[in-house]
Design a protein around this motif. Structure first.
Motif, PDB file in Angstrom:
ATOM      1  N   LEU A 265       0.834  -1.208   0.000  1.00 50.49           N
ATOM      2  CA  LEU A 265       0.000   0.000   0.000  1.00 50.49           C
ATOM      3  C   LEU A 265       0.863   1.250   0.000  1.00 50.49           C
ATOM      4  N   ILE A 266       1.911   1.275   0.808  1.00 53.02           N
ATOM      5  CA  ILE A 266       2.815   2.432   0.848  1.00 53.02           C
ATOM      6  C   ILE A 266       3.500   2.609  -0.501  1.00 53.02           C
ATOM      7  N   THR A 267       3.907   1.506  -1.131  1.00 52.13           N
ATOM      8  CA  THR A 267       4.533   1.593  -2.454  1.00 52.13           C
ATOM      9  C   THR A 267       3.582   2.205  -3.474  1.00 52.13           C
ATOM     10  N   GLN A 268       2.323   1.792  -3.442  1.00 51.32           N
ATOM     11  CA  GLN A 268       1.340   2.349  -4.373  1.00 51.32           C
ATOM     12  C   GLN A 268       1.058   3.821  -4.069  1.00 51.32           C
ATOM     13  N   LEU A 269       1.071   4.208  -2.807  1.00 50.11           N
ATOM     14  CA  LEU A 269       0.891   5.619  -2.453  1.00 50.11           C
ATOM     15  C   LEU A 269       2.043   6.464  -2.994  1.00 50.11           C
ATOM     16  N   HIS A 270       3.270   5.971  -2.846  1.00 48.32           N
ATOM     17  CA  HIS A 270       4.420   6.700  -3.393  1.00 48.32           C
ATOM     18  C   HIS A 270       4.356   6.773  -4.913  1.00 48.32           C
ATOM     19  N   LYS A 271       3.922   5.709  -5.535  1.00 57.72           N
ATOM     20  CA  LYS A 271       3.922   5.635  -6.992  1.00 57.72           C
ATOM     21  C   LYS A 271       2.802   6.466  -7.608  1.00 57.72           C
ATOM     22  N   THR A 272       1.622   6.419  -7.024  1.00 58.42           N
ATOM     23  CA  THR A 272       0.442   7.050  -7.632  1.00 58.42           C
ATOM     24  C   THR A 272       0.213   8.464  -7.115  1.00 58.42           C
ATOM     25  N   TRP A 273       0.316   8.653  -5.804  1.00 58.68           N
ATOM     26  CA  TRP A 273      -0.040   9.944  -5.207  1.00 58.68           C
ATOM     27  C   TRP A 273       1.179  10.788  -4.892  1.00 58.68           C
ATOM     28  N   ALA A 274       2.301  10.152  -4.553  1.00 56.58           N
ATOM     29  CA  ALA A 274       3.555  10.855  -4.228  1.00 56.58           C
ATOM     30  C   ALA A 274       3.316  11.864  -3.106  1.00 56.58           C
ATOM     31  N   TYR A 275       3.508  13.161  -3.423  1.00 63.09           N
ATOM     32  CA  TYR A 275       3.407  14.221  -2.405  1.00 63.09           C
ATOM     33  C   TYR A 275       2.481  15.325  -2.898  1.00 63.09           C
ATOM     34  N   LYS A 276       1.424  14.937  -3.642  1.00 63.25           N
ATOM     35  CA  LYS A 276       0.564  15.928  -4.282  1.00 63.25           C
ATOM     36  C   LYS A 276      -0.319  16.671  -3.290  1.00 63.25           C
ATOM     37  N   GLY A 277      -0.732  16.004  -2.232  1.00 62.95           N
ATOM     38  CA  GLY A 277      -1.631  16.645  -1.275  1.00 62.95           C
ATOM     39  C   GLY A 277      -1.811  15.777  -0.053  1.00 62.95           C
ATOM     40  N   ASP A 278      -2.766  16.180   0.803  1.00 63.67           N
ATOM     41  CA  ASP A 278      -3.038  15.433   2.029  1.00 63.67           C
ATOM     42  C   ASP A 278      -3.734  14.113   1.705  1.00 63.67           C
ATOM     43  N   VAL A 279      -3.757  13.219   2.716  1.00 63.28           N
ATOM     44  CA  VAL A 279      -4.392  11.912   2.599  1.00 63.28           C
ATOM     45  C   VAL A 279      -5.355  11.751   3.770  1.00 63.28           C
ATOM     46  N   TYR A 280      -6.589  11.351   3.474  1.00 68.20           N
ATOM     47  CA  TYR A 280      -7.614  11.166   4.501  1.00 68.20           C
ATOM     48  C   TYR A 280      -8.016   9.695   4.562  1.00 68.20           C
ATOM     49  N   LEU A 281      -8.022   9.134   5.772  1.00 68.79           N
ATOM     50  CA  LEU A 281      -8.541   7.789   6.001  1.00 68.79           C
ATOM     51  C   LEU A 281     -10.011   7.905   6.350  1.00 68.79           C
ATOM     52  N   VAL A 282     -10.887   7.417   5.480  1.00 71.82           N
ATOM     53  CA  VAL A 282     -12.331   7.564   5.689  1.00 71.82           C
ATOM     54  C   VAL A 282     -12.976   6.189   5.623  1.00 71.82           C
ATOM     55  N   GLY A 283     -14.167   6.109   6.182  1.00 71.28           N
ATOM     56  CA  GLY A 283     -14.919   4.860   6.187  1.00 71.28           C
ATOM     57  C   GLY A 283     -15.892   4.823   7.345  1.00 71.28           C
ATOM     58  N   CYS A 284     -16.642   3.748   7.432  1.00 69.42           N
ATOM     59  CA  CYS A 284     -17.612   3.580   8.499  1.00 69.42           C
ATOM     60  C   CYS A 284     -16.898   3.241   9.812  1.00 69.42           C
ATOM     61  N   THR A 285     -17.658   3.155  10.871  1.00 68.37           N
ATOM     62  CA  THR A 285     -17.090   2.860  12.180  1.00 68.37           C
ATOM     63  C   THR A 285     -16.555   1.436  12.232  1.00 68.37           C
ATOM     64  N   ASN A 286     -15.477   1.282  12.970  1.00 66.79           N
ATOM     65  CA  ASN A 286     -14.929  -0.037  13.295  1.00 66.79           C
ATOM     66  C   ASN A 286     -14.444  -0.818  12.069  1.00 66.79           C
ATOM     67  N   VAL A 287     -13.955  -0.121  11.035  1.00 71.49           N
ATOM     68  CA  VAL A 287     -13.384  -0.814   9.877  1.00 71.49           C
ATOM     69  C   VAL A 287     -11.856  -0.891   9.964  1.00 71.49           C
ATOM     70  N   GLY A 288     -11.261  -0.230  10.957  1.00 73.37           N
ATOM     71  CA  GLY A 288      -9.814  -0.312  11.146  1.00 73.37           C
ATOM     72  C   GLY A 288      -9.044   0.926  10.730  1.00 73.37           C
ATOM     73  N   LYS A 289      -9.697   2.093  10.659  1.00 77.23           N
ATOM     74  CA  LYS A 289      -8.993   3.316  10.257  1.00 77.23           C
ATOM     75  C   LYS A 289      -7.905   3.693  11.258  1.00 77.23           C
ATOM     76  N   SER A 290      -8.234   3.649  12.532  1.00 78.81           N
ATOM     77  CA  SER A 290      -7.247   4.021  13.549  1.00 78.81           C
ATOM     78  C   SER A 290      -6.105   3.017  13.617  1.00 78.81           C
ATOM     79  N   SER A 291      -6.399   1.740  13.397  1.00 74.77           N
ATOM     80  CA  SER A 291      -5.324   0.735  13.377  1.00 74.77           C
ATOM     81  C   SER A 291      -4.380   0.980  12.204  1.00 74.77           C
ATOM     82  N   LEU A 292      -4.924   1.322  11.027  1.00 76.02           N
ATOM     83  CA  LEU A 292      -4.083   1.644   9.879  1.00 76.02           C
ATOM     84  C   LEU A 292      -3.297   2.928  10.131  1.00 76.02           C
TER      85      LEU A 292
END
Length: 624
Positions: A265-292
């Motif tokens: 996942l980190i490799t794909q973030l570097h490859k696709t998004w790089a440093y273009k802007g902020d990143v938001y972890l979104v989703g419903c409750t208890n899907v593991g956002k805080s763990s990620l």
């Protein structure tokens, strides 16, 4: 003479034994060994009317489900854990008191992100006035609120009042920003963990990374099962409010618990998004956002000097632990850094391959589901701490750095990863369950499918959380008057099969008992059951048809049952059936095609004679 008398006694004894055996044989005329075994099997259910199968009765060992001990009370000395607490006065309140006269601070809690205050104990971010009063901003930055403190230290979830609109309002700030959205989905609870209004919040042109979490808990039915899960996840996301799919830049499967898929996942973030802007972890409750969020915080995606200064997000089985935005700075992926990271991953490749080979060998030999779970440690390439002073170097006169100064000049042009609060999906039944019940709902290891034969006018109950009725089945082959049902759920949820016409009375008889498991209560069960809404059926029956011969024994579809789990249906060829599904408030009932684990028939054993169940087997295979 004595020897003759003794001989007569022995002969008479043998004659009596022979006669008794003949009498017993005469009483069992026409009963074979199989028939006697069937009678013994039915003997277990003589006191359970209209019940054909119960996993609790069939289990020879003591059932794994048990009523927990009485919930522990709030400790009296919990405020002593805080450094700035001076102790209660004699006769004072040891639980602390609120003070509405003191204004709230602008400092967020390190655990959930809510602003710290002492005005109202029922609002997020509350700490008692005895701790809050006279604290400087720098001191407040080291404090967690009362709710996060109890979650971390005592494993107790305190109730706070949060309006549902607050969650959406907090996340909606992403609409006006050029940012990437990492949408997390619980693979054990989708499409119920996909927010139907997600596209309205994110925007139609928002770049999206679709990430499925908890892949380590899904059974492995073939060597290409991961690609099939990816396709199913993307299909359901588009179907349930994810737009047309053109904005999905990547689909990843991870386990925030074992680390599997994080490096990719980190490799794909570097490859696709790089440093273009902020990143938001979104989703419903208890899907593991805080763990990620926590695992990325200690990876190559976070600036090294910030890893020790940014507090980890509060994580626990209960939904809604993150209440406002938490963040950490992203490490700019320059060409040199990307190359250094690539060299580290290549150097670790052979070691990881050897560990994977050993893990598979152990899984094949022992059948251990834990050994079959995909595991991958997350390493770090850049571990250099900059601009940090020794906290114990008192001679230098420098003050220890304990929090991140995000207003410093080095972070002026930084890009950030934000952990957002979860949105409660209407199809999730988590709000109806207590903390102890939610723990029973979460599988601890890889799910082991349980298979059953369901005949017409029979109902299968998944604990007290769901029910599936087989109303009728039509097949050209008369000996196929049943269908095969695969249950994918936590092993702590018992299974019961009863007559459909009496299923309502059977449910009322056993709800709250170990025979159905959840819901339960350690004390005052009657009050718990009064709050329980029961089961309601979805409008319209589910009609399934199998047109051709099912040569590969692939499941026809899945019937999702909200957060309780799902049931896979295997119909015989050229047949049709009609089903009816029940959950609390008829929530989360969907028909998912194709099935998520289509070759689940490989993962169960042979049919148990004189029972509706099949033997359980290893939840994984290593074949095509």
């Amino acid at each position: 003479m004595f020897k003759t008398t003794r001989l007569y006694k022995i002969i008479n004894k043998n004659v009596v034994i022979t006669c008794s055996r003949r009498q017993n044989t005469a009483a069992e005329v026409g009963q074979s060994f199989r028939q006697r075994a069937w009678l013994l099997a039915r003997e277990r259910y003589k006191d359970h009317e209209h019940v054909h199968y119960s996993s609790v009765l069939e289990t020879k060992i003591k059932p794994s489900f048990s009523i927990p001990e009485t919930q522990q009370h709030l400790p009296d000395d919990w405020m002593d854990d805080y450094e700035f607490y001076q102790g209660a006065q004699e006769g004072g309140n040891k639980q602390g008191t609120p003070d509405p006269s003191l204004p709230a601070s602008k400092v967020p809690c390190n655990g959930c992100g809510a602003d710290l205050h002492c005005t109202n104990a029922s609002l997020p971010g509350y700490i008692p006035s005895e701790i809050f009063r006279d604290r400087t901003q720098q001191e407040l930055q080291t404090i967690t609120c009362k709710r996060c403190h109890f979650l971390n230290h005592y494993n107790i979830a305190l109730d706070v009042v949060v309006a549902p609109s607050t969650y959406v309002d907090t996340i909606s700030r992403i609409q006006d920003k050029f940012a990437l959205a990492i949408v997390l989905v619980d693979l054990l609870d989708f499409p119920c963990s996909i927010w139907p209004g997600m596209q309205n919040i994110l925007g139609a042109k928002r770049p999206v990374f679709l990430v499925g979490n908890k892949v380590d808990l899904l059974p492995r039915d073939s060597n290409i099962y991961l690609q099939h899960i990816k396709d199913s996840l993307q299909r359901e996301f588009i179907k349930h409010g994810g737009g047309n799919g053109l904005n999905i830049k990547n689909v990843s499967l991870i386990s925030a618990k074992t680390g599997y898929g994080i490096e990719e996942l980190i490799t794909q973030l570097h490859k696709t998004w790089a440093y273009k802007g902020d990143v938001y972890l979104v989703g419903c409750t208890n899907v593991g956002k805080s763990s990620l969020f926590n695992i990325l915080l200690n990876s190559d995606y976070c600036r090294p000097e910030a890893s020790d200064l940014v507090r980890k997000a509060t994580t626990c089985p209960w939904p809604g632990t993150t209440l406002k935005l938490l963040r950490f700075p992203i490490l700019r992926p320059s060409n040199d850094r990307v190359y250094q990271r690539f060299k580290r991953l290549v150097s670790e490749r052979s070691e990881k391959a050897e560990m994977e080979k050993e893990r598979r060998a152990v899984a094949r030999e022992t059948g251990s589901a834990a050994a079959a779970q995909p595991v991958a440690p997350v390493g770090r390439t850049f571990d250099r701490r900059e601009n940090l002073h020794d906290a114990f170097a008192m001679a230098g006169g420098s003050r220890p750095i304990t929090t991140l100064n995000d207003r410093g000049k080095e972070y002026k042009e930084a890009r950030w990863v934000y952990d957002t609060p979860g949105v409660m999906q209407p199809d999730q039944i988590s709000p109806l369950l207590t903390a102890e019940e939610l723990v029973k709902l979460q599988p601890a290891t890889m799910i082991r499918p349980r298979a059953f034969r369901l005949r017409p006018q029979m109902s299968i109950l998944l604990g007290g959380l769901a029910r599936l009725d087989l109303l009728e089945i039509t097949s050209p082959r008369k000996h196929f008057d049943w269908l095969k049902v695969f249950v994918f759920a936590s092993e702590h949820l018992p299974i019961m099969i009863a007559d459909t016409q009496e299923a309502e009375s059977v449910y009322k008889r056993y709800v709250g008992s170990p025979f159905l498991g959840v819901p339960f209560a350690s004390e005052n069960l009657e009050a718990r059951l009064r709050r329980w809404p029961g089961l309601q059926c979805k409008d319209g029956d589910i009609v399934l048809a199998s047109e051709g011969r099912n040569e590969e024994t692939r499941l026809n579809c899945d019937i999702t049952l909200s957060s309780a789990g799902w049931m896979g249906i295997l119909l015989p060829g050229h047949s049709e059936c009609r089903l009816r599904a029940w959950t609390p408030k008829a929530a989360g009932i969907y028909r998912r095609e194709p099935a998520l684990i289509p070759l689940a028939d490989r993962l169960v054993g042979k049919h148990i004679r004189y029972s509706l169940a099949y033997n359980t087997a290893k939840p994984f295979v290593y074949k095509k």
